[in-house]
Design a protein around this motif. Structure first.
Motif, PDB file in Angstrom:
ATOM      1  N   LEU A 613      54.328  65.990  49.172  1.00 25.92           N
ATOM      2  CA  LEU A 613      53.301  67.013  49.351  1.00 25.92           C
ATOM      3  C   LEU A 613      53.396  67.744  50.688  1.00 25.92           C
ATOM      4  O   LEU A 613      53.770  67.173  51.709  1.00 25.92           O
ATOM      5  N   CYS A 615      50.631  70.387  52.782  1.00 24.39           N
ATOM      6  CA  CYS A 615      49.262  70.905  52.785  1.00 24.39           C
ATOM      7  C   CYS A 615      49.275  72.337  53.310  1.00 24.39           C
ATOM      8  O   CYS A 615      49.721  72.598  54.426  1.00 24.39           O
ATOM      9  N   ARG A 627      42.295  74.957  50.911  1.00 22.48           N
ATOM     10  CA  ARG A 627      43.300  73.919  51.118  1.00 22.48           C
ATOM     11  C   ARG A 627      43.987  73.638  49.783  1.00 22.48           C
ATOM     12  O   ARG A 627      43.318  73.382  48.776  1.00 22.48           O
ATOM     13  N   ILE A 628      45.308  73.712  49.788  1.00 28.74           N
ATOM     14  CA  ILE A 628      46.091  73.509  48.568  1.00 28.74           C
ATOM     15  C   ILE A 628      47.207  72.522  48.868  1.00 28.74           C
ATOM     16  O   ILE A 628      47.972  72.708  49.821  1.00 28.74           O
ATOM     17  N   PHE A 629      47.286  71.473  48.060  1.00 25.11           N
ATOM     18  CA  PHE A 629      48.379  70.514  48.176  1.00 25.11           C
ATOM     19  C   PHE A 629      49.466  70.904  47.176  1.00 25.11           C
ATOM     20  O   PHE A 629      49.190  71.082  45.985  1.00 25.11           O
ATOM     21  N   SER A 663      42.283  69.665  46.332  1.00 25.53           N
ATOM     22  CA  SER A 663      43.196  70.799  46.269  1.00 25.53           C
ATOM     23  C   SER A 663      42.524  71.915  45.489  1.00 25.53           C
ATOM     24  O   SER A 663      42.057  71.706  44.370  1.00 25.53           O
ATOM     25  N   GLU A 664      42.484  73.132  46.081  1.00 29.12           N
ATOM     26  CA  GLU A 664      41.692  74.224  45.514  1.00 29.12           C
ATOM     27  C   GLU A 664      42.565  75.339  44.950  1.00 29.12           C
ATOM     28  O   GLU A 664      42.260  76.516  45.120  1.00 29.12           O
TER      29      GLU A 664
END
Length: 692
Positions: A613, A615, A627-629, A663-664
């Motif tokens: 991952l 970030c 925030r996106i993983f 995660s968005e």
């Protein structure tokens, strides 16, 4: 208003090296850096990164210091104008060198003594080859060089010749002093480089005292040593020069700083070459070094960028070892974020259209209360006049409104900011019947403040200026200087940057209307023109002829809808494609459920405890960062290279709770035989733009 800036110390590979040096007791526990510009031009945004890094490190470590030093060893290109401009730029950015302002020319006598020491020790010789012959003898990357026929002169002869060079006994360019190292070295910089050349040219500080001048590689390392620098931070193009840096210091047995290289800042839609920028100035393509389209620090300052926004930008991009191009959108994002907190709001109409409120009393003038900055209540309110005749933006009216246009149109009611609800009753055209010159409306006297007592809703709020009180102004709308993302790459080969210039990089609007009180703003006063963008009073501005520069825009949703619709019409003729119904296919309706958006990567980091991952913190134009993983660590072991990139985000993906946080969204990427890469844009996209 005080704007908060990062208070947590950044972690990067340079600071990791310094931390390890401190633990080992290297340099006696000292940290001492320097910012060493050559005064041969104005500083640009790339220099701002180096300034922020060097002075920032001095700020991060207790007792650490940072010098400002001018590497002024080439009098043919250096001027006091540049010295003074650089000092002003560094101060404006918010950094202070205290009493540590130095010049390499301060050390000319000492550098000469070091050069004599090399001659006495048999490590330097006087060479009579011409510059062309030196290049010929140097060899190539695949072939070793050849020794100069003058390489074996005796120490006594070399010392005598070198002293006569200083005394002015020889013609310019007839002799040089060269280091005796290794003409067979695979590193071309180590093939007996020139240390001194004969050059009769008046120096901006030492006058005609010297007719020989030291070369940069010799001067730089020894100036670092003389000043007690511990960590000499340079951009990556000096990596191949590091062995020479070390050689000079080792041969002279003096204090030895550590040279560390980092990736320089390359910004999209502009160039950082002083040579190219100088040509743009001299050939009149821009109006000087501080032209707001220039990437110079004084250019950004004149355009309205606050120093705090540039510091925030430098903090966001961080320090990396790999070259990359940072999207201009990231710098614009930093400016918007800073200006949103700091700038007072005012109303201005750039392309005015007169509105007459038919049922408003002829002589009546009201003073309405307006908020100066909703982000900062301490900035208070102001009074703005309202009367029968107003100006609105011409783009805020459509006689025949298309779908999803909610602004003013015949029979439609809108809200005037801080004022009343008004409904359009008729339009007035010019005598030729072509252009609309007035829009007539009726207002609801009970809706003062913008809300109707019966609770009816309107879908648009327009800004306006009182026609009776408006102040005329000139507004300069600046855009990107070049029309291609990477001008340096596009011009490679022919060097023709002129053909890549953006013809729409400047539009000048006359007769713009400002609310009263703004016209007298001092140069560099910054405002948000509501619904239009951030603007700054230009140095050309006067009380009778105010001039404002657009710093950065605000998003105009309707303009983007119209542009997207136009593109769709051109590509499809306006017809939606039909599904073939084949197994595995989806309909256009299925695809339309995906909300694909342009997202600006503001931060990117590895996720501790996760092998795959990365970030990402992404700006989608929502006033916050998502925030996106993403499982892209294999492709991006150094995620910093993603900072400033505009990527494609699935914005309406249901948030997913993970071990490391929520995660968005999802970032789109592709993979093939050459590996995986994130999808990015070639053109100009703003955060939140619809992708289809």
């Amino acid at each position: 208003m005080r704007i908060s800036e990062p208070s947590v110390r950044r972690s990067d590979f340079i600071r990791t090296i310094i931390d390890e040096d401190l633990k080992a007791g290297k340099y006696g526990g000292r940290v001492h850096t320097r910012f060493p510009p050559e005064p041969n031009g104005y500083l640009h945004i790339g220099h701002a990164k180096s300034i922020y890094l060097n002075f920032g490190i001095a700020k991060d470590y207790p007792g650490a210091l940072c010098n400002l030093r001018f590497d002024d060893t080439n009098p043919t290109k250096e001027e006091m104008e540049y010295v003074e401009a650089i000092i002003e730029d560094v101060r404006w950015l918010g950094f202070d060198w205290e009493d540590r302002l130095f010049y390499a020319s301060d050390y000319f006598e000492r550098l000469y003594e070091y050069a004599e020491t090399l001659v006495i020790n048999g490590k330097a010789y006087v060479c009579d080859l011409t510059p062309e012959e030196i290049r010929e003898y140097r060899g190539t990357l695949t072939e070793p060089g050849r020794n100069s026929p003058y390489r074996e002169r005796s120490v006594e002869e070399n010392l005598d010749l070198f002293r006569r060079m200083r005394n002015g006994d020889f013609l310019d360019g007839s002799r040089t002093l060269r280091a005796r190292i290794d003409m067979g070295s695979p590193n071309l910089n180590m093939r007996d480089p020139v240390i001194y050349r004969i050059l009769r040219f008046r120096h901006h500080r030492t006058g005609d005292s010297w007719c020989i001048y030291p070369m940069y590689d010799f001067t730089h390392c020894l100036s670092d040593s003389i000043e007690g620098i511990t960590h000499s931070l340079c951009t990556l193009e000096f990596e191949d020069h590091r062995p020479l840096y070390d050689w000079f210091l080792d041969q002279l047995k003096v204090h030895h700083p550590q040279q560390i290289e980092f990736a320089r800042l390359n910004l999209s839609y502009t160039v950082m070459s002083k040579r190219v920028l100088l040509n743009l100035v001299r050939q009149g393509f821009v109006a000087g070094w501080d032209d707001p389209r220039m990437p110079t620090i004084c250019g950004f300052r004149r355009r309205g960028y606050p120093p705090g926004a540039i510091r925030a930008f430098c903090d966001r991009i961080g320090v990396a070892k790999r070259e990359s191009i940072v999207d201009m959108a990231l710098l614009e994002y930093s400016a918007r974020e800073y200006l949103n907190q700091a700038s007072p709001r005012v109303m201005a109409v750039l392309r005015p259209l007169k509105v007459v409120i038919e049922n408003y009393p002829e002589e009546k003038i009201e003073q309405l209360e307006a908020v100066n900055n909703p982000e900062d209540p301490s900035m208070g309110t102001r009074r703005i006049p309202f009367c029968k005749e107003l100006y609105i933006e011409r783009d805020d009216f459509r006689e025949d409104p298309p779908k999803k246009f909610y602004r003013l149109a015949p029979g439609r009611e809108v809200r005037l900011r801080y004022a009343y609800l008004v409904k359009c009753t008729k339009v007035v055209r010019d005598p030729a019947g072509e252009e609309i010159v007035e829009v007539h409306c009726r207002y609801d006297p009970e809706s003062r403040g913008g809300n109707a007592p019966d609770g009816r809703k309107v879908k648009a709020t327009l800004h306006w200026v009182s026609a009776l009180h408006a102040e005329d102004a000139e507004v300069r709308l600046y855009d990107r200087l070049f029309s291609v993302e990477n001008p340096a790459a596009a011009a490679r080969g022919n060097g023709d940057f002129k053909s890549l210039l953006n013809p729409d990089s400047l539009r000048v609007l006359k007769g713009c209307k400002l609310e009263p009180g703004v016209a007298g703003a001092a140069p560099e006063s910054r405002y948000q023109f509501e619904r239009l963008g951030y603007f700054c009073a230009d140095k050309d501005s006067t009380a009778t002829h105010p001039v404002f520069n657009r710093t950065v825009t605000l998003k105009d949703t309707w303009a983007k809808i119209e542009k997207a619709a136009s593109v769709f019409e051109q590509k499809t003729g306006g017809e939606k494609p039909k599904s073939s119904g084949a197994v595995g296919e989806i309909t256009i309706e299925d695809f339309s459920k995906l909300d694909l958006r342009a997202g600006l990567v503001v931060e990117a980091s590895l996720v501790e405890g996760a092998d795959k991952l990365v970030c990402l913190k992404v700006d989608l134009g929502e006033g916050r960062l998502r925030r996106i993983f993403a499982g892209i660590r294999r492709a991006y072991p150094d995620p910093a290279s993603l900072k400033g990139k505009t990527v494609v985000i699935v914005a309406n993906l249901k948030p997913r709770k993970m071990k490391f946080g929520v995660s968005e969204g999802m970032v789109l990427s592709g993979s093939g035989d050459d590996g995986m890469s994130v999808l990015t844009f070639d053109g100009v996209q703003s955060p939140g733009d619809k992708v289809s």
